[in-house]
Design a protein around this motif. Sequence first.
Motif, PDB file in Angstrom:
ATOM      1  N   TYR A   1      -9.492  -0.425  -2.111  1.00 39.91           N
ATOM      2  CA  TYR A   1      -8.816   0.873  -2.213  1.00 39.91           C
ATOM      3  C   TYR A   1      -9.304   1.568  -3.482  1.00 39.91           C
ATOM      4  CZ  TYR A   1      -5.060   4.351  -1.851  1.00 39.91           C
ATOM      5  OH  TYR A   1      -4.348   5.525  -1.718  1.00 39.91           O
TER       6      TYR A   1
ATOM      7  N   ARG B   1      -8.834   9.083  -3.008  1.00 40.47           N
ATOM      8  CA  ARG B   1      -7.538   9.588  -2.545  1.00 40.47           C
ATOM      9  C   ARG B   1      -7.513  11.111  -2.526  1.00 40.47           C
ATOM     10  NH1 ARG B   1      -2.071   8.767  -2.063  1.00 40.47           N
ATOM     11  NH2 ARG B   1      -0.774  10.398  -3.012  1.00 40.47           N
TER      12      ARG B   1
ATOM     13  N   LYS C   1       0.834  -1.209   0.000  1.00 43.19           N
ATOM     14  CA  LYS C   1       0.000   0.000   0.000  1.00 43.19           C
ATOM     15  C   LYS C   1       0.862   1.249   0.000  1.00 43.19           C
ATOM     16  CE  LYS C   1      -3.713   2.298   2.565  1.00 43.19           C
ATOM     17  NZ  LYS C   1      -4.607   2.209   3.747  1.00 43.19           N
TER      18      LYS C   1
END
Length: 479
Positions: free
Chosen positions: A186, A191, A139
């Motif tokens: 994710y 983000r 990650k």
Amino acid sequence: MGVPVKVYLDLMSQPARALYIFCKVSGIQHEIVPVRILKGDTKTPEYTEMNPFQKVPVIKDGDFALTESVAILRYLARTREIPDHWYPKDAREQARVDEYLEWQHQGTRLQCSRFFLEKFLIPMGTRKRPDDKKVEKMKANMETCLEEMERIWLKNGEKDFIAGGKISVADILAACEMEQPGMAGYDVRNRGPILKAYMERVQDSLNPHYDVAHEVVQKMIKRFGGEVPEAMYKKYKKMGSSAPVRVYVDLMSQPARAVYIFCKAAGIPHLIIPVRIVNGDTRTEEYTAMNPFQRVPVVQDGDFALTESVAIFRYLAQTRVVADHWYPQDHKLQARVDEYLEWQHQGTRLQCSRFFQEKWLFPIAFRQPPNEKRIASTRVSMEKCLEELERIWLQSGQKPYLCGDTISCADILAACELEQPAMAGYNVREKSSILKAYMDRVKSELNPYYDEAHSVVYKVTNKFKGQVPPSAYQEKAKL
């Protein structure tokens, strides 16, 4: 060049999705050849000859095969008439696209893939919990890469696309790679605003083909929510889980064909032991000790023998590493599969068998002419069952599979039963467009193993055309 190029792909693969989208949006004449990695399609001799790396995508342009996605994109841009912005002819503009294409191998391609592998794919395949340290490391590496995407390639949001003001093949590859971590929980869009705006801009530019290519990704996200189900780990049992099971089958038997196909399609280590019922193989002392019912199929796992096909399916799903869709661990999804497995005993299993027996098997076995009244009666019962299969289980064609959107062991059992009447002159595909579409769908999902298992059915059907030769029962009078 106006000759369609053959494009071999599995849309679970990021580069394969990129190539699919490129061919669609650029108007390149092409023929899509679906490849299922999980089914072993890339490991066949034919595919390996074309691509010894046994991966996707591959293109075949006449007798010329090409195996690497970036090389494929360049080749197609040079040999087909496409808009120049995809891969510009101007040396500097082309070099700017190339700059990303080379960087991405150890950038977005590597880093997004490794996170997805460690967090989701490897645990799903091995039934072992994720290594949290490795996941965190992957990650961190991925987020470093994503930060570089924002800061360097997109200049903190000042650039619309990677190579400038117009979309190029670089953006197709980048977006497909950045969708992959979504299946591991994710979402790159969350983000920050730079990547969110970029991903949406690329998606809008490439739709509807972008969404079509990513349907499988969205289904995985919706189904699993980015996490391997806890039940997946509880289900896994090391004892005997990698040892091959011995599978005793006679492929004239519908349930035997179903177990044969399941072992092949699910990748279960196994050894096929052919049994010939007509030769009396099931009546030997050795076989009877293993299966006192003297029938097929049977599986033997060490010193443990199991004789009923439905029980065999459940046992193998519980003790071997198989994809969850075959027999889901989710209680509601599993119950839906069980619902069919119990109904079929007096549904498709009984009704298709009885028609086949009355019309074809009994006349040959007992050397007696067919009993037309019993044939007519069993046909009525079978057709009522087939109507229920269409109306209830397939919801008049609204459902692709019996128990939902993905194939399960229920569909293997059903399709094998539906093939049986063909040997007695009743082709289910010719009687119903809904059942034809369903059976073709199941067959496509399960091939080449489906055709292997049914080769004997096809031979008998072609040889006798559904009719028992009069000589088969007339000979009795001569004896």
